[in-house]
Design an enzyme around this catalytic site. Structure first.
Site, PDB file in Angstrom:
ATOM      1  N   LYS A  22       0.834  -1.210   0.000  1.00 16.04           N
ATOM      2  CA  LYS A  22       0.000   0.000   0.000  1.00 16.04           C
ATOM      3  C   LYS A  22       0.866   1.256   0.000  1.00 16.04           C
ATOM      4  O   LYS A  22       0.640   2.195  -0.761  1.00 16.04           O
ATOM      5  CB  LYS A  22      -0.916  -0.003   1.219  1.00 16.04           C
ATOM      6  N   ASN A  23       1.863   1.287   0.875  1.00 18.43           N
ATOM      7  CA  ASN A  23       2.670   2.496   1.020  1.00 18.43           C
ATOM      8  C   ASN A  23       3.674   2.688  -0.114  1.00 18.43           C
ATOM      9  O   ASN A  23       4.348   3.718  -0.165  1.00 18.43           O
ATOM     10  CB  ASN A  23       3.392   2.485   2.365  1.00 18.43           C
ATOM     11  N   CYS A 116      -6.219   8.461   8.547  1.00 15.99           N
ATOM     12  CA  CYS A 116      -6.460   8.008   9.925  1.00 15.99           C
ATOM     13  C   CYS A 116      -6.046   9.076  10.925  1.00 15.99           C
ATOM     14  O   CYS A 116      -5.024   9.743  10.771  1.00 15.99           O
ATOM     15  CB  CYS A 116      -5.669   6.728  10.208  1.00 15.99           C
ATOM     16  N   ARG A 121       0.274  15.097  11.704  1.00 15.91           N
ATOM     17  CA  ARG A 121       1.233  14.758  10.655  1.00 15.91           C
ATOM     18  C   ARG A 121       1.392  15.980   9.765  1.00 15.91           C
ATOM     19  O   ARG A 121       0.867  16.043   8.661  1.00 15.91           O
ATOM     20  CB  ARG A 121       0.753  13.532   9.869  1.00 15.91           C
ATOM     21  N   ASP A 305       3.653   1.446  12.111  1.00 25.26           N
ATOM     22  CA  ASP A 305       2.483   0.746  11.582  1.00 25.26           C
ATOM     23  C   ASP A 305       2.316  -0.655  12.175  1.00 25.26           C
ATOM     24  O   ASP A 305       1.239  -1.243  12.088  1.00 25.26           O
ATOM     25  CB  ASP A 305       2.579   0.626  10.054  1.00 25.26           C
ATOM     26  N   ARG A 397      -8.624  -0.137   4.050  1.00 24.96           N
ATOM     27  CA  ARG A 397      -7.676   0.813   3.479  1.00 24.96           C
ATOM     28  C   ARG A 397      -6.300   0.186   3.270  1.00 24.96           C
ATOM     29  O   ARG A 397      -5.524   0.653   2.430  1.00 24.96           O
ATOM     30  CB  ARG A 397      -7.541   2.047   4.379  1.00 24.96           C
TER      31      ARG A 397
END
Length: 418
Positions: A22-23, A116, A121, A305, A397
């Site tokens: 995903k990242n 999220c 951030r 994470d 997600r």
């Protein structure tokens, strides 16, 4: 909203394949806005975040065709520089498309990103880096209006090795005149994958994976076909799920060096971790040992994470474990939910003290964020009785078909449509 019903107590056994990261795929998709040539991407996970990024590209004029886990993109028609607020507020990674759009059109408009709610951030490092490249930014009223006549290479030092800021600067600098040097750059594997993708298009980037990234700007790119790296966080999630349930699971499609910090933690518990061709076998033991202290840090440290999934496992380890969250200040929202199952966790500032318990009991819980939601699933797999987890849209997600993969390993889990 959909929810999971999980009947715990089954050991996970078998083989599971990890999807593309995903990242990694999100900044790669953002970089498609740099080029007007065809892009073919393989091993693309089917996630809501990926769908949202594709929707952003489509709104800008990109033609998209999806065939399973392959995405074919024709960005030749991209002509819209304003990014739709709706998607930006849903997906934080959308901010990295700013650098790509500036590289292509010299202007961009975007609202502040969402995602999220795991803590502040700020994107100040993104904006500071872009300004060094010559971008003028008006950030009035929560909206970013960015313009630049000519992007010019610069020497940029990041005050913190921010992944997003490193990616955004890399994208913009790929089309800048001259050389850009990013010092104190993020070292995550996803940064390396972005470098490799841009280079496959004809870019000139070196040093990704170290603290200094050097980008030589180019005028144009060429067509490219590329495979995304496997997801190291999904890998870690299946590893701890196997461990907490006393299971024996082979995780296929793994780059072992990307998950070294997770391997070390599982071995500290006494769990067997065997490295095999293109994968990892996790073989648990009857009584896992507590881990002295885990601190989340930028890569190659233990990933933030994985903090929540690891904590779920630690609730069942014999003894006292300590976890310190150094990246996000609001990433313990899963703790009250785990306590509903009988977990013994005490939080003091950014540190959690976990006393292992003999048994977790099924409970009704709510996922409040992506990785916290995964932690609840992990705990529920081992709990006695049934658990219900709501708001699993958060989990969607970052994990493709999580319930299907877990079922394939013997878990009793059902997705109930909301």
């Amino acid at each position: 909203m959909d929810r999971y019903i999980i009947n715990g107590g089954n050991k996970l056994n078998g083989i599971v394949r990890v999807d593309g990261a995903k990242n990694a795929i999100l900044p790669i998709l953002a970089s498609v806005a740099l080029t007007d040539k065809q892009v073919i991407l393989h091993d693309c996970p089917q996630l809501s975040d990926v769908n949202d990024m594709l929707s952003i590209l489509k709104s800008m004029g990109c033609k998209i065709k999806r065939e399973g886990h392959t995405i074919i993109l024709d960005p030749s028609g991209i002509n819209e520089w304003r990014i739709p607020d709706y998607y930006v507020k849903k997906i934080r990674s959308s901010i990295v498309i700013l650098g790509a759009v500036l590289g292509r059109m010299g202007k961009s408009g975007i609202t502040y990103p969402g995602g999220c709610e795991i803590g502040q951030r700020p994107i100040d490092l993104h904006l500071k880096g872009l300004r060094k490249l010559g971008v003028e930014i008006d950030d009035s009223y929560g909206y970013l209006n960015c313009t630049v006549d000519t992007l010019r290479g610069a020497d940029i030092h990041l005050d913190y090795p921010s992944v997003g800021a490193t990616e955004n600067i890399m994208l913009a600098a790929s089309k800048a005149k001259g050389t850009t040097v990013i010092r104190n750059a993020a070292k995550e594997p996803e940064i390396v994958d972005l470098q490799d993708f841009i280079n496959a298009m004809g870019g000139r980037i070196g040093g990704a994976g170290t603290d200094t990234v050097v980008i030589e700007g180019v005028k144009a790119f060429k067509p490219v076909e590329y495979r995304v790296i496997p997801d190291r966080i999904a890998t870690g999630t299946f590893m701890v799920a196997a461990a907490i349930t006393g299971g024996d699971v082979f995780i296929d499609n793994v780059i072992e060096s990307h998950v070294q910090s997770i391997i070390y933690k599982l071995r500290e518990t006494g769990c067997g971790v065997l490295l095999q061709d293109n994968g990892i076998r996790v073989k648990s033991i009857p009584e896992l040992k507590a881990i002295d202290h885990t601190k989340t840090l930028p890569y190659p440290g233990f990933p933030s994470d994985m903090q929540a999934p690891l904590m779920a496992m630690l609730t069942r380890c014999n003894g006292t474990s300590i976890v310190t969250e150094n990246i996000f200040e609001n990433r313990y929202k899963h703790v009250p939910e785990l306590k509903k199952m009988g977990a013994n966790i005490r939080v003091e500032s950014n540190t959690a003290i976990i006393q292992g318990v003999d048994m977790l009991m099924g409970a009704r819980m709510e996922a409040t964020d992506l990785r916290g939601g995964a932690a609840l699933v992990i705990a529920a797999l081992d709990a006695q009785g049934a658990s219900e987890i709501g708001n699993i849209n958060h989990i969607d997600r970052g994990y493709e078909g999580l319930e299907c993969k877990l079922k394939g390993l013997g878990a009793k889990i059902e997705r109930i449509k909301g």
